[in-house]
Design a protein around this motif. Structure first.
Motif, PDB file in Angstrom:
ATOM      1  N   GLY A  62      52.982  16.233  53.845  1.00 42.86           N
ATOM      2  CA  GLY A  62      54.225  16.335  53.113  1.00 42.86           C
ATOM      3  C   GLY A  62      54.337  17.549  52.218  1.00 42.86           C
ATOM      4  O   GLY A  62      55.372  17.751  51.581  1.00 42.86           O
ATOM      5  N   ASP A  63      53.299  18.370  52.176  1.00 40.66           N
ATOM      6  CA  ASP A  63      53.353  19.600  51.381  1.00 40.66           C
ATOM      7  C   ASP A  63      54.372  20.579  51.955  1.00 40.66           C
ATOM      8  O   ASP A  63      54.500  20.722  53.181  1.00 40.66           O
ATOM      9  N   ILE A  64      55.084  21.263  51.075  1.00 44.76           N
ATOM     10  CA  ILE A  64      55.841  22.461  51.434  1.00 44.76           C
ATOM     11  C   ILE A  64      55.318  23.561  50.530  1.00 44.76           C
ATOM     12  O   ILE A  64      55.559  23.556  49.315  1.00 44.76           O
ATOM     13  N   VAL A  65      54.562  24.473  51.105  1.00 43.48           N
ATOM     14  CA  VAL A  65      53.904  25.520  50.331  1.00 43.48           C
ATOM     15  C   VAL A  65      54.565  26.854  50.646  1.00 43.48           C
ATOM     16  O   VAL A  65      54.590  27.293  51.796  1.00 43.48           O
ATOM     17  N   ASP A  66      55.119  27.490  49.632  1.00 42.30           N
ATOM     18  CA  ASP A  66      55.675  28.828  49.791  1.00 42.30           C
ATOM     19  C   ASP A  66      54.568  29.854  49.602  1.00 42.30           C
ATOM     20  O   ASP A  66      53.862  29.838  48.584  1.00 42.30           O
ATOM     21  N   LEU A  67      54.431  30.740  50.569  1.00 41.55           N
ATOM     22  CA  LEU A  67      53.458  31.824  50.506  1.00 41.55           C
ATOM     23  C   LEU A  67      54.232  33.107  50.234  1.00 41.55           C
ATOM     24  O   LEU A  67      55.020  33.553  51.070  1.00 41.55           O
ATOM     25  N   VAL A  68      54.045  33.683  49.063  1.00 41.04           N
ATOM     26  CA  VAL A  68      54.843  34.821  48.624  1.00 41.04           C
ATOM     27  C   VAL A  68      53.930  35.977  48.243  1.00 41.04           C
ATOM     28  O   VAL A  68      52.714  35.845  48.150  1.00 41.04           O
ATOM     29  N   GLU A 106      43.776  23.964  73.129  1.00 41.65           N
ATOM     30  CA  GLU A 106      45.044  23.264  73.360  1.00 41.65           C
ATOM     31  C   GLU A 106      45.341  22.273  72.238  1.00 41.65           C
ATOM     32  O   GLU A 106      46.481  22.187  71.767  1.00 41.65           O
ATOM     33  N   ARG A 107      44.321  21.557  71.814  1.00 45.66           N
ATOM     34  CA  ARG A 107      44.555  20.575  70.752  1.00 45.66           C
ATOM     35  C   ARG A 107      44.949  21.283  69.458  1.00 45.66           C
ATOM     36  O   ARG A 107      45.875  20.837  68.747  1.00 45.66           O
ATOM     37  N   TRP A 108      44.261  22.382  69.116  1.00 45.71           N
ATOM     38  CA  TRP A 108      44.607  23.085  67.881  1.00 45.71           C
ATOM     39  C   TRP A 108      46.046  23.570  67.912  1.00 45.71           C
ATOM     40  O   TRP A 108      46.778  23.477  66.928  1.00 45.71           O
ATOM     41  N   ARG A 109      46.475  24.062  69.037  1.00 47.43           N
ATOM     42  CA  ARG A 109      47.833  24.592  69.143  1.00 47.43           C
ATOM     43  C   ARG A 109      48.880  23.482  69.096  1.00 47.43           C
ATOM     44  O   ARG A 109      50.015  23.714  68.692  1.00 47.43           O
ATOM     45  N   ARG A 110      48.511  22.282  69.520  1.00 52.61           N
ATOM     46  CA  ARG A 110      49.427  21.146  69.372  1.00 52.61           C
ATOM     47  C   ARG A 110      49.556  20.738  67.922  1.00 52.61           C
ATOM     48  O   ARG A 110      50.637  20.378  67.461  1.00 52.61           O
ATOM     49  N   GLU A 111      48.435  20.772  67.209  1.00 49.10           N
ATOM     50  CA  GLU A 111      48.401  20.218  65.859  1.00 49.10           C
ATOM     51  C   GLU A 111      48.796  21.236  64.786  1.00 49.10           C
ATOM     52  O   GLU A 111      49.300  20.861  63.729  1.00 49.10           O
ATOM     53  N   VAL A 112      48.533  22.517  65.027  1.00 46.83           N
ATOM     54  CA  VAL A 112      48.830  23.572  64.049  1.00 46.83           C
ATOM     55  C   VAL A 112      49.759  24.573  64.737  1.00 46.83           C
ATOM     56  O   VAL A 112      49.323  25.386  65.541  1.00 46.83           O
ATOM     57  N   ALA A 113      51.036  24.480  64.414  1.00 49.63           N
ATOM     58  CA  ALA A 113      52.051  25.273  65.116  1.00 49.63           C
ATOM     59  C   ALA A 113      52.454  26.486  64.299  1.00 49.63           C
ATOM     60  O   ALA A 113      52.772  26.365  63.108  1.00 49.63           O
ATOM     61  N   PRO A 197      53.780  18.761  65.399  1.00 50.02           N
ATOM     62  CA  PRO A 197      52.501  19.246  64.863  1.00 50.02           C
ATOM     63  C   PRO A 197      52.217  18.590  63.522  1.00 50.02           C
ATOM     64  O   PRO A 197      53.114  18.060  62.864  1.00 50.02           O
ATOM     65  N   LYS A 198      50.981  18.641  63.106  1.00 47.86           N
ATOM     66  CA  LYS A 198      50.633  18.142  61.773  1.00 47.86           C
ATOM     67  C   LYS A 198      50.815  19.223  60.711  1.00 47.86           C
ATOM     68  O   LYS A 198      51.078  18.929  59.541  1.00 47.86           O
ATOM     69  N   VAL A 199      50.656  20.481  61.129  1.00 51.87           N
ATOM     70  CA  VAL A 199      50.839  21.625  60.230  1.00 51.87           C
ATOM     71  C   VAL A 199      51.806  22.596  60.892  1.00 51.87           C
ATOM     72  O   VAL A 199      51.656  22.914  62.073  1.00 51.87           O
ATOM     73  N   MET A 200      52.809  23.047  60.147  1.00 54.64           N
ATOM     74  CA  MET A 200      53.750  24.033  60.662  1.00 54.64           C
ATOM     75  C   MET A 200      53.665  25.284  59.795  1.00 54.64           C
ATOM     76  O   MET A 200      53.824  25.222  58.580  1.00 54.64           O
ATOM     77  N   GLY A 229      55.893  13.801  57.622  1.00 57.28           N
ATOM     78  CA  GLY A 229      54.605  13.995  56.968  1.00 57.28           C
ATOM     79  C   GLY A 229      53.914  15.291  57.322  1.00 57.28           C
ATOM     80  O   GLY A 229      52.700  15.432  57.089  1.00 57.28           O
ATOM     81  N   MET A 230      54.646  16.253  57.875  1.00 62.10           N
ATOM     82  CA  MET A 230      54.031  17.530  58.216  1.00 62.10           C
ATOM     83  C   MET A 230      53.718  18.312  56.953  1.00 62.10           C
ATOM     84  O   MET A 230      54.401  18.185  55.937  1.00 62.10           O
ATOM     85  N   ALA A 231      52.682  19.123  57.028  1.00 65.67           N
ATOM     86  CA  ALA A 231      52.390  20.092  55.973  1.00 65.67           C
ATOM     87  C   ALA A 231      52.995  21.416  56.410  1.00 65.67           C
ATOM     88  O   ALA A 231      52.743  21.890  57.515  1.00 65.67           O
ATOM     89  N   ILE A 232      53.803  22.005  55.534  1.00 70.70           N
ATOM     90  CA  ILE A 232      54.548  23.217  55.875  1.00 70.70           C
ATOM     91  C   ILE A 232      54.057  24.373  54.999  1.00 70.70           C
ATOM     92  O   ILE A 232      53.916  24.220  53.789  1.00 70.70           O
TER      93      ILE A 232
END
Length: 281
Positions: A62-68, A106-113, A197-200, A229-232
């Motif tokens: 559920g995180d939304i993290v801005d990278l600036v 393949e699994r990493w690319r499914r889970e971390v997009a 994905p779990k992480v976008m 519940g994705m981490a963004i």
């Protein structure tokens, strides 16, 4: 122990050293890897520059993290490092406690997009463009070879999701090249969201958009975090929109977490108006 507070994702010792110049000789000397493969290069005549070294951060569901940070400091490079798409980078990565080295590519690319700033829409219709990832092996079969066809959204799910995230103005039968820039950005984002994905990792996906479309893109990401519940992680050069749960600042190879009341974090801001607690360097 309360596992609900355990991080979804961790990155430690993230380091990237890029060639300072790219020449024909240097290109010949570098062999780009498949995902998770080591790569060999001759660097007798190539000088490398450290973009960042020993960077670390965590993400929770559920995180939304801005990278600036200023342009050219390595924000996009950090995302490609986390996505395991950068042959010049390395990092110790875990997802739900499992190290990336224990997962197939393949699994990493499914889970971390990873979603680039200017993704491409292909197909004769918006429907085909959205469903394109589900024609690829990475989204058709699990690690043990079993089918993932149940993850492919049906027609009702496509339409319902479009409407839910504010894309009711987009017809599934419409050619994707006929969409406006803002509509294309939203469709690309929705396409990634539907792969669950779990992480976008969103690399300036609101760049070049007007305020209305940028806000719609922000709302889609907020929906993914809130409802799925994705981490963004969002690389951004816009003023803060109030959706981020945390803000990380990357500059001169140092990643810091901005704390306190942050109204806006412009890319070129160097003032002392923000309070930073060092996360890593």
């Amino acid at each position: 122990m309360d596992t609900s507070i355990q991080p979804l994702f961790t990155a430690e010792h993230a380091t990237c050293r890029m060639p300072k110049t790219t020449t024909a000789a240097a290109d010949d000397a570098v062999r780009l890897p498949s995902l998770f493969r080591g790569f060999a290069h001759r660097h007798d005549d190539v000088e490398f520059k450290t973009i960042f070294s020993d960077v670390a951060f965590t993400l929770h569901r559920g995180d939304i993290v801005d990278l600036v940070g200023p342009s050219g400091t390595g924000k996009s490079t950090l995302l490609t490092t986390v996505a395991q798409l950068n042959p010049y980078a390395s990092a110790d990565l875990t997802l739900e406690g499992t190290p990336s080295t224990a997962m197939t590519p393949e699994r990493w690319r499914r889970e971390v997009a990873y979603l680039p700033q200017r993704p491409t829409l292909t197909g004769a219709s918006v429907r085909e463009a959205i469903l394109m990832p589900f024609t690829l092996r990475v989204h058709r079969f699990s690690d043990d070879g079993s089918s993932l066809d149940e993850r492919r959204p049906d027609e009702a799910t496509l339409r319902r999701t479009l409407d839910t995230v504010g894309c009711s103005d987009i017809e599934l039968e419409r050619p994707p090249q006929d969409l406006s820039v803002g509509q294309q950005a939203r469709v690309c984002l929705l396409r990634t969201l539907l792969t669950l994905p779990k992480v976008m990792l969103a690399d300036e996906v609101d760049a070049g958009l007007d305020e209305e479309n940028a806000d719609k893109v922000g709302e889609i990401l907020a929906y993914a975090a809130r409802e799925k519940g994705m981490a963004i992680v969002r690389v951004r050069h816009r003023a803060a929109d109030g959706r981020a749960t945390r803000t990380l600042h990357l500059e001169a190879g140092v990643l810091t977490e901005i704390t306190g009341n942050v109204a806006a974090v412009p890319a070129q801001a160097h003032g002392n108006e923000r309070t930073e607690s060092e996360a890593t360097r």
